[in-house]
Scaffold this motif. Structure first.
Motif, short mmCIF file in Angstrom:
data_model
loop_
_atom_site.label_atom_id
_atom_site.label_comp_id
_atom_site.label_asym_id
_atom_site.label_seq_id
_atom_site.Cartn_x
_atom_site.Cartn_y
_atom_site.Cartn_z
N ALA A 59 -23.00 6.02 -12.73
CA ALA A 59 -22.55 4.58 -12.12
C ALA A 59 -21.24 5.06 -12.19
O ALA A 59 -20.31 5.85 -12.90
CB ALA A 59 -22.26 3.70 -13.36
N ASN C 72 -21.00 -6.22 -17.92
CA ASN C 72 -20.31 -4.78 -18.30
C ASN C 72 -20.46 -3.86 -16.85
O ASN C 72 -19.79 -2.74 -16.74
CB ASN C 72 -19.86 -4.50 -19.47
N ASN C 73 -22.25 -4.33 -16.68
CA ASN C 73 -22.41 -2.95 -15.26
C ASN C 73 -22.98 -4.05 -14.42
O ASN C 73 -23.93 -5.36 -14.70
CB ASN C 73 -23.85 -2.62 -16.22
N HIS C 75 -24.32 -4.04 -10.23
CA HIS C 75 -24.54 -3.55 -9.05
C HIS C 75 -25.21 -4.22 -7.61
O HIS C 75 -24.75 -5.92 -8.17
CB HIS C 75 -25.48 -2.28 -9.13
N GLU C 97 -27.99 -8.56 -11.20
CA GLU C 97 -27.32 -8.15 -11.87
C GLU C 97 -25.69 -9.10 -11.71
O GLU C 97 -24.80 -8.37 -11.19
CB GLU C 97 -26.50 -6.76 -12.32
N ARG C 274 -24.00 2.05 -8.42
CA ARG C 274 -23.91 0.65 -9.78
C ARG C 274 -22.37 1.26 -10.14
O ARG C 274 -21.80 2.40 -10.57
CB ARG C 274 -24.45 1.62 -11.12
N THR C 276 -18.84 -0.18 -13.53
CA THR C 276 -18.80 -0.22 -14.91
C THR C 276 -17.45 -1.33 -14.66
O THR C 276 -17.03 -1.63 -14.00
CB THR C 276 -18.75 0.63 -15.84
#
Lengths: 97, 486, 470
Positions: A59, C72-73, C75, C97, C274, C276
């Motif tokens: 990420a 906080n995460n 995608h 998400e 992804r 953050t």
């Protein structure tokens, strides 16, 4: 598991593909083999986590994302260079079978 | 092995030949040889001549890179501005992208000369290049055999000396396997090492562009030219290799820890197994340490690969609807019907298969059992390979269970053809780099390939290991007698 | 049988970023067809999306403004469906998400409408059908959207309208969109079902798509409620369907259903990493949020003591409320400022859009300069309004229209003299007032105002004149 005719027809619609009845039958039989092959993952010995995201790369922090700065768009002639455009539009004319 | 690029580059720089002269030689060779092997599906000779002219100016100015002025081929799924790029599919008939892929843009700015687009399986879906809508390319080593696939045309062109090198794409072995069938070198870089921008997608999380060349040194030179982070590809990575990979080739393998997993040799033709194990012994004799590792997880790789690749493909190929580019059906009732007709007429059989399979594994009710499960297993495979590379520097494996089969051989069963990729797909699933180098021939004289795998961004290590073998082994494969010989 | 409505809304809002969500093309509205396009937003083979950072920032801001928790995460996923306005045959969106979850909006009644989630996604292109030909323009393709999904907490069409109105105002306040429903930068879909009063099970719902004004939300819902009631009353069943409301005919009808029930086959987009969203960034964004509409309204009423109707007339346009706040910050009296805005400036801004845009020639400084003259009783309100109109016309400072001598203090003796002269000059009026026709006193006032050029304090004048007339 074998692929029912209804299932196959639904997949064909989602895929926007048409098959003749013979073709569909032949395809469906072959698909059965392939699905049986795919089914072997359900015999897989290894366990695993439920996290399926990010399989190949890490990420990034949102700060690494693209800055909101305008880049020049391409001229309309380029955008339409692979079609017979009309008045700057892509177009699909109705035509009778 | 012939370090074609080094030799040509020297000749060009010394002025022994101009790029324009060299390009004409290659053009003549393509015209002579290509009808026999069908390696190129589109040629861009005028563009090549223009490129050669520019390259000569760069050479004259003295600021030319290693690839300047050297004629090459792109796989028919790598975009270049204004040139046919059709993925060897009827559905992209006549398609000319209006932008350059990042790899081509890099090569062009270095003065590369593109001769044309190389034959391939339709949308890179296949292991023999026989699903090309232009007909299969033929193996220059024996034209009744396939080139392998999907980058079959590019491997054939390099083998037959009608391209000094080519760029292919590797989703499940599509660079390495045809390279091994044709007796040339193929490098599948780490996922993210080379930008995918402008590579027409098959399986986006698996696809990677890489070179097909005559030698390991050549592969390193091309890799150096095309790698690097790209603002147009989010998945490209800014990795510091500490200088050109071509400079990392020392041939010194003392203390190199080589992993060998017996699972890689299950069901492999004994001739191939022997050839690869002989190579392993050669390494051991020269100071490498051989470590036996276990990889029972390997058998899961095939279905995992096909589920993920087909799922992504079914989504990636949705855009071919006849509206913006490529083929459009002639007769239809309305726009919806046009899309059905275009796709049904435009896609070949194998592509339809994979679209349907991919749609199936993502559809509601089946997602968890197939796609999600495959992703979980993929993570496990990645972890297992990570573990192995904690103890080993490289893994050595065969490239394919057999040498190049006869044309038409795989027609019988799709599953059988899928299984032929068993040796190559783990690299794509895990994103690690792999190189295929020639390692002898079978009784029929067909080339055998050996695969060397490394950890992510471990290209220098595998290139060096391959370089050692190329230098040390006794004449692994003979040179093709045709095309541009230097 | 009596039925009650259960309703949730999905609201799409176009974000006011400079560039599209996955490429550097401009998001500017309009433009000749297919001129704000590139390989990425037309789905050229080989092109790849690159996520715009500001889209994420705006989504976070939107989420915090409606009390959401920020993940906080996050995608991006692909939502696969085939339609000619969608060039890749998938929309890049978010499935499991989303950036924001679990928020709410509070209605004036104090009732909270839950917000399930807010996610980011790309807009589609535009189709024009003409004489059997479909024309396609991808200029809007790839413009960033947030989709705000509410809980099924809405019980009346009026609540739906208020929810949408509040949402619109909040998003305008935090500056992420102009939320123009007519232009499509805010679009509402209404999911609606009926159930017998007193039951808890949900009925079959329909989705009415792309309602293009606040008032049409109420109208469309009323039509749909009637339609569903008629069906249920006659013993029929509601069929799950997508409805379209035609505002011209005030009719609602089901849209042509597609061949297949949708199966979007969501999966994580392998082309986009992804990402953050660090908590520090969330906290910082939260701390820097501007004052939100509800807080502003409370402040106007409770702290600034504006009448509620005045406060509402101001707060519902972000730029107006900022103008008021800035003018007051420069020392002007809030009530006088508000009255001049509503009584003066609004008269030059005909439509809601004009008020929303609030494109006027004077700055808060200039406004404050004028208001302070009124505050200090150096000019009266009429004179103030008259001067304001001139200032709005030319953009000039108040000093251009009111000279220093005009506002110089006038002694009580001077004023008394002028009043005496006014009474002497208007004997008829004096007579009339004495006979009980009080309105006639305005003639005398008018004389005083003319003589003093509007700077006389009308309170004093009134007192003096009445004293003189007796």
């Amino acid at each position: 598991m074998a692929l029912s005719k209804e299932d196959f027809d639904k997949l064909a619609v989602l895929s926007r593909l048409r098959f003749s009845p013979e073709e569909a039958e032949e395809f469906r039989n072959e698909m059965d083999d392939i699905i049986a092959f795919a089914d072997t993952i359900n015999n897989a010995v290894s366990g695993g986590t439920d996290d399926i995201k990010n399989t190949s790369v890490n990420a990034v922090a949102y700060t690494a994302l693209r800055e909101d700065a305008v880049r020049e768009s391409l001229p309309n002639e380029k955008i339409l260079s692979n079609v017979d455009g009309s008045r700057g539009f892509f177009n699909v004319k109705r035509c009778v079978k | 092995m012939r370090e074609v690029l080094t030799v040509l580059s020297d000749m060009l720089r010394k002025g022994e030949i101009t790029s324009q002269e060299l390009t004409e030689k290659y053009i003549s060779a393509v015209e002579e040889v290509n009808p026999q092997i069908n390696a190129y599906v589109h040629t861009t000779f005028d563009f090549a001549r223009e490129g050669a002219k520019k390259a000569d100016e760069m050479l004259k100015a003295g600021n030319a890179g290693a690839l300047c002025g050297i004629p090459m081929a792109l796989k028919d799924n790598i975009c270049s501005d204004g040139h046919l790029t059709t993925c060897c599919s009827k559905i992209l008939r006549g398609f000319r992208p209006y932008y350059d892929s990042t790899v081509w843009s890099k090569l062009k700015s270095e003065g590369a000369v593109m001769l044309g687009k190389a034959n391939m399986d339709e949308f890179a879906m296949g292991s023999t290049s026989e699903s090309s809508c232009y007909g299969a390319p033929l193996n220059p080593r024996n034209t009744s055999h396939v080139t392998g696939g999907s980058s079959g045309g590019g491997a054939a062109a390099v083998c037959a000396n009608i391209a000094a090198y080519s760029l292919g794409s590797d989703t499940g072995g599509s660079i390495r396997q045809p390279a091994s069938y044709c007796g040339v070198v193929g490098l599948k870089p780490t996922y993210g090492a080379v930008s995918r921008y402008g590579l027409i997608a098959y399986g986006s999380s698996l696809d990677q562009i890489g070179p097909i060349t005559n030698s390991v040194k050549d592969a390193a030179l091309v890799f150096d030219a095309i790698r690097g982070v790209d603002e147009n590809d989010d998945t490209s990575v800014d990795y510091n290799y500490g200088g050109p990979s071509a400079n990392a080739l020392t041939g010194d393998i003392k203390g190199l820890k080589i992993g060998v997993a017996e699972e890689y040799f299950d069901g492999i033709n004994p001739e191939i197994k022997d050839a690869v194990m002989d190579a392993v012994k050669l390494y051991e004799k020269n100071g490498a340490e051989i470590i036996n590792v276990r990889l029972p997880i390997l058998k899961e790789a095939m279905p995992v690969y096909y589920i993920i690749a087909c799922a992504e493909a079914s989504s990636n190929l949705g855009r071919y609807d006849g509206i913006r580019y490529g083929y459009r059906a002639d007769n239809y009732e309305d726009i919806d019907d046009m899309i059905y007709c275009t796709r049904s007429e435009g896609f070949g059989r194998e592509v339809k298969h994979r679209i349907i399979l991919g749609t199936y594994v993502l559809s509601s009710g089946y997602y968890d059992a197939y796609y999600k499960k495959a992703c979980i297993l993929r993570n496990n495979i990645i972890k297992r390979f990570d573990d192995i590379f904690n103890t080993c520097d490289v893994l050595i494996a065969p490239n394919a269970p057999t040498t190049a089969p006869k044309l038409g051989h795989h027609g019988a069963s799709a599953v059988e053809m899928y299984l032929s990729d068993i040796c190559t797909v783990p690299v794509n699933i895990t994103g690690i780099p792999g190189i295929s180098v020639p390692c002898g021939t079978d009784k029929a004289g067909l080339p055998i390939g050996m695969q060397i795998l490394g950890k992510r961004f471990g290209e220098n290590t595998i290139l060096n290991a391959a370089y050692f073998y190329e230098k040390t082994a006794v004449s692994p494969v003979k040179e093709y007698e045709g095309g541009v010989r230097i | 049988m009596k039925y009650e409505m259960v309703c949730g809304m999905e609201t799409h809002i176009e974000l006011a970023t400079k560039t599209k969500i996955f490429c550097g093309c401009t998001t500017e509205f309009g433009g000749a067809p297919n001129t704000h396009c590139c390989p990425v937003c037309t789905g050229q083979p080989g092109s790849l999306p690159i996520l715009n950072r500001r889209v994420v920032e705006y989504a976070v801001r939107a989420g915090l403004a409606v009390n959401c928790k920020i993940n906080n995460n996050s995608h991006m996923d692909r939502k696969n469906y085939v339609y000619p306005d969608l060039p890749k045959a998938y929309q890049i969106s978010q499935f499991d998400e989303p950036i924001c979850e679990h928020g709410y909006i509070e209605l004036d009644s104090g009732k909270r409408i839950g917000i399930t989630r807010i996610h980011i996604e790309e807009d589609a292109g535009k189709l024009v059908h003409e004489q059997g030909t479909t024309y396609i323009d991808y200029n809007r393709g790839g413009v960033p959207l947030i989709e705000i999904v509410s809980e099924p907490d809405i019980s009346t069409p009026e609540e739906a309208r208020e929810y949408a109105e509040k949402l619109q105002l909040i998003m305008r306040y935090v500056g992420i969109s102009d939320c123009k429903m007519q232009e499509g930068s805010m679009r509402c879909d209404v999911n609606l079902s009926l159930r017998p009063v007193g039951t808890t099970e949900f009925g079959t719902r329909t989705e009415t798509k792309n309602i293009n004004s606040l008032s049409n939300i109420v109208k469309a819902m009323n039509r749909e409620i009637e339609r569903q009631e008629d069906i249920l009353e006659s013993g029929g069943h509601i069929v799950q369907a997508t409805m379209r409301y035609d505002a011209n005919t005030d009719e609602i009808y089901p849209m042509r259903t597609k061949e297949n029930s949708d199966d979007y086959r969501y999966f994580p987009d392998p082309d986009i990493l992804r990402f953050t969203i660090p908590q520090e960034f969330v906290d910082e964004t939260k701390a820097n949020l501007p004052e939100l509409p509800s807080a502003k309204l409370r402040r106007y009423i409770d702290d600034m003591k504006l009448p509620e109707s005045t406060a509402r007339d101001i707060y519902k346009y972000r730029r107006v409320s900022e103008f008021l706040d800035d003018t007051v910050k420069k020392g002007a009296n809030v009530k006088n400022t508000a009255n001049l805005i509503i009584g003066g400036i609004y008269s030059t801004l005909e439509t809601e859009e004009d008020k929303e845009r609030f494109d006027i020639k004077i700055t808060p400084e200039k406004m404050a300069g004028l208001v302070k003259l009124i505050d200090d009783k150096k000019i009266n309100k009429n004179k103030g309004q008259e001067t304001l109109m001139k200032m709005l016309e030319s953009g000039d400072d108040v000093t251009k229209f009111i000279k220093a001598e005009d506002t110089a203090g006038m002694s009580d003796e001077d004023l008394a003299k002028i009043c005496e002269a006014a009474v002497a000059a208007n004997p008829d009026a004096v007579e009339n007032v004495r006979n009980g026709r009080d309105k006639a006193i305005n003639v005398i006032f008018g004389y005083v105002m003319r003589e003093t050029r509007g700077k006389a304090d009308m309170g004093k004048v009134n007192k003096i004149i009445r004293g003189l007339i007796g």
